[in-house]
Write a protein that holds these residues in place. Structure first.
Motif, short mmCIF file in Angstrom:
data_model
loop_
_atom_site.label_atom_id
_atom_site.label_comp_id
_atom_site.label_asym_id
_atom_site.label_seq_id
_atom_site.Cartn_x
_atom_site.Cartn_y
_atom_site.Cartn_z
N LEU A 377 0.82 -1.21 0.00
CA LEU A 377 0.00 0.00 0.00
C LEU A 377 0.85 1.26 0.00
O LEU A 377 0.37 2.34 -0.36
CB LEU A 377 -0.92 0.01 1.23
CG LEU A 377 -1.90 -1.16 1.34
CD1 LEU A 377 -2.67 -1.06 2.64
CD2 LEU A 377 -2.85 -1.19 0.15
N ASP A 378 2.12 1.13 0.40
CA ASP A 378 2.96 2.32 0.55
C ASP A 378 3.91 2.55 -0.61
O ASP A 378 4.69 3.50 -0.60
CB ASP A 378 3.77 2.22 1.85
CG ASP A 378 4.64 0.97 1.90
OD1 ASP A 378 4.39 0.04 1.11
OD2 ASP A 378 5.56 0.93 2.73
N LYS A 379 3.88 1.69 -1.62
CA LYS A 379 4.77 1.88 -2.77
C LYS A 379 4.22 1.15 -3.99
O LYS A 379 3.42 0.22 -3.87
CB LYS A 379 6.18 1.41 -2.46
CG LYS A 379 6.28 -0.06 -2.05
CD LYS A 379 7.72 -0.42 -1.67
CE LYS A 379 7.81 -1.87 -1.21
NZ LYS A 379 9.19 -2.24 -0.82
N ALA A 380 4.68 1.58 -5.16
CA ALA A 380 4.28 0.95 -6.42
C ALA A 380 5.28 -0.12 -6.80
O ALA A 380 6.44 -0.10 -6.37
CB ALA A 380 4.18 2.01 -7.52
N CYS A 381 4.83 -1.06 -7.63
CA CYS A 381 5.69 -2.18 -8.02
C CYS A 381 6.75 -1.77 -9.05
O CYS A 381 7.86 -2.29 -9.05
CB CYS A 381 4.85 -3.31 -8.59
SG CYS A 381 3.63 -4.00 -7.45
#
Length: 610
Positions: A377-381
């Motif tokens: 939830l706190d970063k993109a892949c």
């Protein structure tokens, strides 16, 4: 599709009737076909009313009264997107209608169909789903009316909304209604949205019981988000963070006359479940009652769906909110069985023209965190770079493609679109085989823009990644002795894109000789990060202000800059350069976008015409 067909099966009445804004095509790329086959497989008698006339309720009575419920969908796309261009002009063609004819579905099809059904059968439950319902499940910005609209469940006389892909939800619902439950009491199925009376919600709040559970959150109400753009951005951020089937909570949004409650997302189908769904007995054809082809079928008839979900995280895409970020893949054995069935079709010419899902090359990929906590939830892949926890190996996809190429009757297996090029760069073996075997002259990729500020707003790779891919593509094609080209899909007027950014992109394309006609103007569609930015002028995750081109003239200038060679765009391009203080790009020098004398001659012609 008719009572005669039902009687031929020995059916005296139908359990469920699906109403759709698309023509009925019995192919697994069409949502109504999947839901119909899944329900049939679960033992229910299913009818379909496709593209009904919506001016009176009689059209909705032609299959009689369903024993359990009506299910309503606008079709494979939002009805407004199907009907209108980004400039809100009527489209000339509808790919999901017989003969491509437009005008066979209304705008806001889910609401209108539901109203007609309620007039025809006031006591029959109505369940809404599909893209239109799924992405309008909360209060949302509506581009056509240029305002915030209520949740579609607050506007439509429906009892339940199914969001996401829907197979598990709709079968569970059907079984529970079959067992005698009242649809108004079915409030616990993941992946569904239901309505609570305002008084009941207020009573819970007075008693303090709405906070008894740690598994629900309340987001700003419709009244708040429709009047305060910061509240809209806050609500968006809050429900966006709950679109995770592992950690997601129920989300509650009060409306003036009802309270909308979204249950946590439904889990993704397992490999075995996906295999089962896609191997149901689809005919792969349009319904026999049609005398014309449906263009959308021709595009996918001989393609294979390998997976669902996308961890790309593009800001303008709603897949995160509908299919999710975690990849659910089919087994190679299932895909090979389907491919063999394609080769047996009399009109199969030996070419499988698509292998993939929302992207072409995420098949079989996974992250080691998904099983325990779902997507982060706190970063993109993939942005600003590829997360090291992500398995980017294309090994499973390569093995599948090789097996498909070896099948008897298959001459070519093409993947000419949907390749995520930043991922492809991680596996040179895949990229080499892609060039050698799976491109028919052109590879369509979507860098979308070449200004870093804009690609950051889009959550897309910057142009250095694209340049590395383009160079590698060139080298590998030379190695395998092929002359193949990249076709770029580009976008104008995306939030945080200025005239200066579009001029930068035009200069970049000029210098690289990459002029393209594949340009689209950004269209705000419900439930995307970009649409939230477009409406609010804010990044919903940081609260920072974002520039938005709203003026029609500026949007036209942005688009014209990508077609600066077109004489019809001369005046718009000149005005854009003048407004941006870049008249140095007007003249006869090699680096000029347009010639100065053309404008003078055009003015003289206009004066002569006057």
């Amino acid at each position: 599709m008719s009572l005669e067909e039902a009687k031929a099966r020995g059916w005296k009445e139908l359990d469920i009737i699906l109403v759709t804004g698309d023509a009925y095509v019995d192919h697994s790329s069409f949502g109504t076909a999947i839901i119909g086959r899944v329900l049939e497989d679960a033992g229910f008698k299913v009818g379909i009313i496709a593209q009904p006339r919506w001016d009176n309720p009689e059209e909705f009575k032609k299959l009689g009264k369903p024993r359990l419920f009506f299910s309503v969908s606008a079709g494979n796309t939002d009805s407004i997107v199907s009907n209108l261009t980004p400039g809100l002009k009527p489209r000339e063609k509808d790919a999901y209608s017989p003969g491509g004819r437009p005008g066979l579905r209304p705008n806001r099809a889910v609401i209108i169909y539901s109203n007609r059904i309620k007039e025809a059968f006031p006591d029959v439950p109505i369940v809404i789903g599909g893209i239109e319902a799924s992405l309008r499940r909360f209060a949302h910005y509506d581009y056509l009316s240029d305002k915030v609209r209520q949740s579609i469940l607050a506007d439509a006389p429906a009892d339940l909304l199914v969001y996401g892909m829907g197979e598990l939800q709709v079968v569970e619902l059907a079984k529970r209604l079959q067992a005698g439950e009242d649809v108004k009491e079915v409030r616990d199925i993941p992946g569904t949205v239901w309505k609570m009376e305002v008084k009941a919600w207020k009573d819970l709040k007075v008693e303090g019981r709405e906070r008894d559970s740690e598994n629900c959150i309340e987001i700003p109400s419709f009244s708040e988000v429709s009047q305060d753009k910061a509240a809209f951005a806050k609500a968006f951020r809050m429900y966006f963070m709950e679109q995770n089937p592992v950690t997601g909570k129920s989300v509650i949004q009060p409306h003036p006359k009802t309270v909308v409650v979204q249950n946590r997302p439904m889990r993704a189908l397992t490999e075995a479940e996906l295999d089962h769904v896609y191997e149901l007995p689809f005919t792969g054809e349009t319904h026999p009652s049609y005398t014309e082809t449906v263009p959308a079928l021709e595009m996918v008839k001989f393609s294979l769906t390998t997976h669902r979900g996308c961890f790309g995280g593009c800001a303008f895409c709603a897949i995160t909110q509908h299919q999710g970020r975690m990849i659910a893949s089919r087994s190679p054995e299932s895909l090979l069985r389907e491919a063999r069935r394609l080769t047996e079709k009399p009109d199969f010419k030996g070419i499988i023209n698509g292998v993939g899902g929302p992207t072409a090359n995420m098949y079989g990929m996974e992250c080691r965190t998904w099983a325990k906590k779902g997507a982060c939830l706190d970063k993109a892949c993939l942005h600003p770079g590829i997360c090291p926890a992500l398995d980017t190996s294309h090994k499973k996809l390569l093995e599948l493609l090789r097996s498909l190429r070896e099948l008897h009757g298959v001459k070519q297996v093409f993947t000419g679109y949907g390749v995520r090029y930043d991922l492809a760069l991680e596996d040179e073996e895949y990229l080499e085989e892609l060039c050698a075997h799976h491109i028919s002259g052109q590879l369509r990729v979507a860098p979308e823009h070449f200004s870093k500020r804009v690609t950051d707003a889009m959550c897309k790779p910057d142009r250095k990644v694209y340049e590395k891919f383009a160079e590698k593509f060139k080298i590998l094609n030379k190695k395998c002795g092929k002359e193949q080209y990249i076709v770029n899909y580009l976008m104008s007027s995306h939030p945080d894109c200025t005239l200066e950014d579009m001029i930068e992109m035009a200069e970049y394309m000029r210098d690289r000789g990459g002029y393209t006609e594949q340009v689209q103007d950004f269209t705000p569609t419900p439930m995307t990060v970009s649409t939230c930015m477009y409406y609010t002028g804010l990044d919903p995750f940081t609260g920072k202000k974002v520039y938005v081109a709203r003026d029609k003239k500026e949007k036209a200038m942005q688009r014209a800059l990508m077609h600066y060679k077109n004489p019809a765009n001369y005046e718009l391009v000149y005005e854009a350069l003048e407004r941006a203080g870049r008249l140095d790009l007007v003249g006869n020098a090699w680096n000029c976008l347009i010639r100065r004398r053309e404008r003078k001659e055009k003015k003289e012609r206009k004066e002569q015409e006057r």
